[in-house]
Design a protein around this motif. Sequence first.
Motif, PDB file in Angstrom:
ATOM      1  N   GLY A 117       0.843  -1.183   0.000  1.00 16.52           N
ATOM      2  CA  GLY A 117       0.000   0.000   0.000  1.00 16.52           C
ATOM      3  C   GLY A 117       0.884   1.240   0.000  1.00 16.52           C
ATOM      4  O   GLY A 117       2.047   1.200   0.413  1.00 16.52           O
ATOM      5  N   LYS A 118       0.334   2.357  -0.455  1.00 16.07           N
ATOM      6  CA  LYS A 118       1.120   3.596  -0.512  1.00 16.07           C
ATOM      7  C   LYS A 118       1.667   3.981   0.849  1.00 16.07           C
ATOM      8  O   LYS A 118       2.796   4.467   0.966  1.00 16.07           O
ATOM      9  N   MET A 119       0.851   3.759   1.885  1.00 14.73           N
ATOM     10  CA  MET A 119       1.264   4.094   3.238  1.00 14.73           C
ATOM     11  C   MET A 119       0.372   3.336   4.203  1.00 14.73           C
ATOM     12  O   MET A 119      -0.663   2.787   3.820  1.00 14.73           O
ATOM     13  N   ALA A 120       0.771   3.292   5.462  1.00 13.29           N
ATOM     14  CA  ALA A 120      -0.074   2.742   6.514  1.00 13.29           C
ATOM     15  C   ALA A 120      -0.768   3.901   7.223  1.00 13.29           C
ATOM     16  O   ALA A 120      -0.151   4.935   7.469  1.00 13.29           O
ATOM     17  N   ILE A 121      -2.043   3.726   7.539  1.00 15.29           N
ATOM     18  CA  ILE A 121      -2.802   4.844   8.103  1.00 15.29           C
ATOM     19  C   ILE A 121      -2.465   5.112   9.562  1.00 15.29           C
ATOM     20  O   ILE A 121      -2.942   6.101  10.120  1.00 15.29           O
ATOM     21  N   ASP A 122      -1.637   4.273  10.185  1.00 14.08           N
ATOM     22  CA  ASP A 122      -1.278   4.545  11.584  1.00 14.08           C
ATOM     23  C   ASP A 122      -0.019   5.383  11.728  1.00 14.08           C
ATOM     24  O   ASP A 122       0.175   6.051  12.736  1.00 14.08           O
ATOM     25  N   ASP A 123       0.871   5.365  10.724  1.00 12.82           N
ATOM     26  CA  ASP A 123       2.091   6.172  10.852  1.00 12.82           C
ATOM     27  C   ASP A 123       2.338   7.129   9.681  1.00 12.82           C
ATOM     28  O   ASP A 123       3.143   8.047   9.796  1.00 12.82           O
ATOM     29  N   TYR A 124       1.660   6.903   8.558  1.00 12.60           N
ATOM     30  CA  TYR A 124       1.756   7.815   7.402  1.00 12.60           C
ATOM     31  C   TYR A 124       3.192   8.017   6.925  1.00 12.60           C
ATOM     32  O   TYR A 124       3.530   9.083   6.409  1.00 12.60           O
ATOM     33  N   ASN A 125       4.030   7.005   7.015  1.00  7.20           N
ATOM     34  CA  ASN A 125       5.441   7.204   6.697  1.00  7.20           C
ATOM     35  C   ASN A 125       5.788   7.093   5.209  1.00  7.20           C
ATOM     36  O   ASN A 125       6.787   7.643   4.771  1.00  7.20           O
TER      37      ASN A 125
END
Length: 250
Positions: A117-125
């Motif tokens: 995925g483009k990013m994880a929604i818990d850290d937005y890294n």
Amino acid sequence: MRIACCIKRVPDSETRVKIGSDGKSLDEAGVKFILNPYDEFAVEEALQRKEKAGAGEVTIISLGPAAAQETIRTALAMGADKGVLLQTDKIPADGFVTAQALAAELKDGGWDLILFGKMAIDDYNHQVGPMVAELLGLPCVTAVAHLEIEGGRGVAEREIEGGIEVVEFPLPAVLTADKGLNEPRYPALKGIMAAKKKPLEVKVVQLGAGSIEVLAMTPPPERKEGKIVGEGPGAVPELVRLLREEAKVL
């Protein structure tokens, strides 16, 4: 095609979370965890690529606690073939440590495509996919919103400020999926039942300390109560005064 899809177990964005007693992590009591929404686009793309090729295998890989097996089973219920859990007690704050663990697992897999995925929604890294690509020496395209693959090469479109960027790349490659790449399917009852019998290998991994440490977590400040200054055109002068003298935005 042999496709690896790396996913993450994250707290549901609608769940009310609390900071743990250590002040550095979340209190997971009562928190609902889900498959990271951006990873759903990656899983769906992997499944569609396999279906279009008419043959192949989709392997789901995740780094996380034992409870992440449930998250992997969600992807298996969507139609993936097998799963691998790199089991660890705690997800590291340093994305590079995560990338190292995933790259070590992916290194000798003979993959045609590796999806995140483009990013994880818990850290937005936005970090792990590109880091894995660099560690494996593979081309990487991030935030893919449209994808075409033909004859060992791919063409991806990325939405950028003011336009669309078109990128051509050879396979194997690492891609990160953006919203809009596809419409993820819902696991059907048949898929949910089949997922229980699909192979899921658990490998206990030891991670390095990394170079990033979370010193503290704090909730956002509470919003001040709103103020009603009146109704209709007569309230405009008072509103302007408050914006100028109290809010100081004019």
